[in-house]
Scaffold this motif. Structure first.
Motif, PDB file in Angstrom:
ATOM      1  N   GLN A 119      40.290  33.125  50.849  1.00 12.47           N
ATOM      2  CA  GLN A 119      40.930  32.445  49.709  1.00 12.47           C
ATOM      3  C   GLN A 119      41.142  33.422  48.549  1.00 12.47           C
ATOM      4  OE1 GLN A 119      41.908  29.022  51.122  1.00 12.47           O
ATOM      5  NE2 GLN A 119      41.965  29.160  48.921  1.00 12.47           N
ATOM      6  N   ALA A 120      40.191  34.348  48.395  1.00 11.69           N
ATOM      7  CA  ALA A 120      40.290  35.292  47.277  1.00 11.69           C
ATOM      8  C   ALA A 120      41.436  36.279  47.478  1.00 11.69           C
ATOM      9  CB  ALA A 120      38.969  36.059  47.130  1.00 11.69           C
ATOM     10  N   CYS A 121      41.753  36.598  48.726  1.00  7.39           N
ATOM     11  CA  CYS A 121      42.597  37.758  49.041  1.00  7.39           C
ATOM     12  C   CYS A 121      43.986  37.705  48.405  1.00  7.39           C
ATOM     13  CB  CYS A 121      42.686  37.897  50.560  1.00  7.39           C
ATOM     14  SG  CYS A 121      43.517  39.386  51.080  1.00  7.39           S
ATOM     15  N   ASP A 122      44.868  36.873  48.892  1.00  5.98           N
ATOM     16  CA  ASP A 122      46.241  36.865  48.377  1.00  5.98           C
ATOM     17  C   ASP A 122      46.317  36.331  46.951  1.00  5.98           C
ATOM     18  OD1 ASP A 122      47.608  37.996  50.478  1.00  5.98           O
ATOM     19  OD2 ASP A 122      47.833  36.091  51.536  1.00  5.98           O
ATOM     20  N   ALA A 123      45.513  35.297  46.664  1.00  7.40           N
ATOM     21  CA  ALA A 123      45.622  34.664  45.346  1.00  7.40           C
ATOM     22  C   ALA A 123      45.229  35.640  44.240  1.00  7.40           C
ATOM     23  CB  ALA A 123      44.747  33.408  45.290  1.00  7.40           C
ATOM     24  N   THR A 124      44.131  36.390  44.439  1.00  4.20           N
ATOM     25  CA  THR A 124      43.695  37.325  43.398  1.00  4.20           C
ATOM     26  C   THR A 124      44.641  38.523  43.339  1.00  4.20           C
ATOM     27  OG1 THR A 124      41.454  36.577  43.876  1.00  4.20           O
ATOM     28  CG2 THR A 124      41.669  38.457  42.399  1.00  4.20           C
ATOM     29  N   ALA A 125      45.158  38.927  44.504  1.00  5.26           N
ATOM     30  CA  ALA A 125      46.171  39.993  44.505  1.00  5.26           C
ATOM     31  C   ALA A 125      47.381  39.550  43.685  1.00  5.26           C
ATOM     32  CB  ALA A 125      46.583  40.327  45.938  1.00  5.26           C
ATOM     33  N   GLY A 126      47.753  38.287  43.825  1.00  4.94           N
ATOM     34  CA  GLY A 126      48.886  37.759  43.062  1.00  4.94           C
ATOM     35  C   GLY A 126      48.603  37.738  41.569  1.00  4.94           C
ATOM     36  N   LEU A 127      47.396  37.325  41.229  1.00  4.90           N
ATOM     37  CA  LEU A 127      46.999  37.292  39.816  1.00  4.90           C
ATOM     38  C   LEU A 127      47.119  38.701  39.216  1.00  4.90           C
ATOM     39  CD1 LEU A 127      45.790  35.038  38.026  1.00  4.90           C
ATOM     40  CD2 LEU A 127      43.516  35.879  38.641  1.00  4.90           C
ATOM     41  N   ILE A 128      46.657  39.700  39.961  1.00  7.56           N
ATOM     42  CA  ILE A 128      46.693  41.090  39.480  1.00  7.56           C
ATOM     43  C   ILE A 128      48.132  41.604  39.417  1.00  7.56           C
ATOM     44  CG2 ILE A 128      46.089  43.464  40.145  1.00  7.56           C
ATOM     45  CD1 ILE A 128      43.439  42.202  41.286  1.00  7.56           C
ATOM     46  N   GLY A 129      48.881  41.421  40.505  1.00  7.94           N
ATOM     47  CA  GLY A 129      50.263  41.926  40.538  1.00  7.94           C
ATOM     48  C   GLY A 129      51.107  41.291  39.451  1.00  7.94           C
ATOM     49  N   ASN A 130      50.997  39.981  39.297  1.00  9.11           N
ATOM     50  CA  ASN A 130      51.810  39.291  38.299  1.00  9.11           C
ATOM     51  C   ASN A 130      51.362  39.644  36.884  1.00  9.11           C
ATOM     52  OD1 ASN A 130      53.026  38.165  40.478  1.00  9.11           O
ATOM     53  ND2 ASN A 130      52.301  36.069  40.137  1.00  9.11           N
ATOM     54  N   GLY A 131      50.038  39.778  36.704  1.00  3.83           N
ATOM     55  CA  GLY A 131      49.516  40.122  35.381  1.00  3.83           C
ATOM     56  C   GLY A 131      49.957  41.520  34.972  1.00  3.83           C
ATOM     57  N   LEU A 132      49.897  42.454  35.927  1.00  3.27           N
ATOM     58  CA  LEU A 132      50.277  43.839  35.614  1.00  3.27           C
ATOM     59  C   LEU A 132      51.777  43.910  35.308  1.00  3.27           C
ATOM     60  CD1 LEU A 132      49.324  46.768  35.410  1.00  3.27           C
ATOM     61  CD2 LEU A 132      49.912  47.041  37.827  1.00  3.27           C
ATOM     62  N   ARG A 133      52.578  43.273  36.151  1.00  4.75           N
ATOM     63  CA  ARG A 133      54.021  43.303  35.921  1.00  4.75           C
ATOM     64  C   ARG A 133      54.343  42.716  34.551  1.00  4.75           C
ATOM     65  NH1 ARG A 133      57.746  39.172  36.454  1.00  4.75           N
ATOM     66  NH2 ARG A 133      59.901  39.888  36.428  1.00  4.75           N
ATOM     67  N   ALA A 134      53.701  41.584  34.224  1.00  3.00           N
ATOM     68  CA  ALA A 134      53.977  40.943  32.933  1.00  3.00           C
ATOM     69  C   ALA A 134      53.591  41.874  31.790  1.00  3.00           C
ATOM     70  CB  ALA A 134      53.213  39.626  32.832  1.00  3.00           C
ATOM     71  N   SER A 135      52.438  42.534  31.899  1.00  2.94           N
ATOM     72  CA  SER A 135      52.002  43.368  30.773  1.00  2.94           C
ATOM     73  C   SER A 135      52.869  44.618  30.653  1.00  2.94           C
ATOM     74  CB  SER A 135      50.517  43.717  30.877  1.00  2.94           C
ATOM     75  OG  SER A 135      50.330  44.679  31.877  1.00  2.94           O
TER      76      SER A 135
END
Ligand code: HEM
Length: 219
Positions: A119-135
Motif C-alpha cells: 500500500q505504501a509503494c505507489d501511493a507514497t511514490a505519487g505523493l513524492i513525485g507530485n509534491g516535488l513537481r509542484a514545488s
C-alpha cells in the motif's frame, strides 16, 4: 490483506495493520528517508526520482522500521500486480513467495506486513513525485490516488476518492502519518535540485495520477 476484505475479516486485518504502524516514530522515518535519499543521489548527476528514490526509499525505510530486510524491489513488483483486475505473472508470484517467507510464513500477520509495504509503494511514490513537481514548477500538487477498488459480493467496484487524499471512514488510510514523514524526508534531501525537462510523462493508470519518470539534476 485488509484492503480486499469485508466485514469482520476487514476489521481484524485492519487492526493488525494499525498495530504494526502504531509504534513507528515519524521523526526517525523522516530522518532515515532523508539519509537514504542523500546516499542514493550523491552518486548521480541526473536522478530519475520515481525509479531510484520515490518507490524504493519509503518502502525500504518502512521495511527496516518493521524489522524486515530491504525488500523494496519485490514490493514494487507485487504492487504492480496485486489489484484484483490484474493477473500476476511468474516474476510477481515469485516476489510474493519471497515476501511471505521474509515476513514469517503464510499468516494473517505476514499478509498485514506485506499489505503495508504494498500500500505504501505507489501511493507514497505519487505523493513524492507530485509534491516535488509542484514545488519545482509552482503548479498545484496533483492528488496521487484518484480512485480505489473494492471487492463487494465477489465483484470489483471502483470508488472515487475525489477530494479525499487519504480516503475516509472505516477504510481511511491508516498510513497517512508515516507516509507524510517519509515523503518529507525524501523531499528535504532533494532540495536544490531542478527538473531537467518541462512536463513529466504520467503513469497510465485510471486510478493513479503521478509522474512515470521525473528527472532532476543539481542547481
Ligand atoms: C507509509 C505509507 C502508507 C501505508 C503503510 C498505507 C497503508 C494503507 C492500508 C493498510 C490501507 C488499507 C486500509 C483498510 O483496508 O482498512 C490503506 C488504504 C488507503 N490508502 Fe494508504 N498507506 C500509505 C500511504 C498512502 C498514501 C501516500 C496515500 C495517498 C496520498 C494513501 C491513500 C490511501 C487511500 C485513499 C486508502 C483507502 C483505500 C480504500 O478506501 O479502499 N496511502 N493504506
Amino acid at each position: 490483506m485488509a484492503r480486499f476484505s469485508n466485514g469482520p475479516d476487514h476489521v481484524r486485518r485492519r487492526a493488525l495493520a494499525v498495530d504494526l504502524l502504531a509504534p513507528l516514530d515519524a521523526d526517525s522515518l523522516r530522518r532515515n528517508a532523508f539519509e537514504r535519499t542523500r546516499r542514493i543521489v550523491a552518486e548521480l548527476d541526473v536522478v530519475d526520482v520515481m525509479a531510484v528514490v520515490a518507490r524504493p526509499v519509503p518502502v525500504g525505510v518502512l521495511a527496516e522500521a518493521l524489522g524486515l530486510p530491504d525488500v523494496s524491489a519485490d514490493v514494487a513488483g507485487v504492487a504492480a500486480a496485486y489489484h484484483p483486475h490484474v493477473s500476476p505473472g511468474a516474476a510477481e508470484e515469485a516476489a510474493l513467495t519471497r515476501l511471505v517467507a521474509v515476513c514469517g510464513g503464510p499468516t494473517e500477520l505476514a499478509a498485514a506486513r506485506i499489505g503495508l509495504l504494498v500500500q505504501a509503494c505507489d501511493a507514497t511514490a505519487g505523493l513524492i513525485g507530485n509534491g516535488l513537481r509542484a514545488s519545482l514548477t509552482g503548479k498545484p500538487a496533483e492528488q496521487p490516488v484518484l480512485a480505489t477498488r473494492r471487492r463487494v459480493g465477489g465483484e470489483d467496484v471502483t470508488v472515487s476518492l475525489a477530494g479525499t487524499p487519504f480516503g475516509a471512514g472505516p477504510r481511511a488510510c491508516p498510513g497517512s502519518r508515516p507516509a507524510l514523514a517519509l515523503a518529507a524526508g525524501v523531499l528535504e534531501a532533494l532540495r536544490g535540485f531542478r527538473l531537467t525537462e518541462g512536463e513529466p510523462a504520467w503513469v497510465s493508470s485510471p486510478n493513479l495520477r503521478m509522474p512515470a519518470v521525473l528527472r532532476v539534476t543539481r542547481g
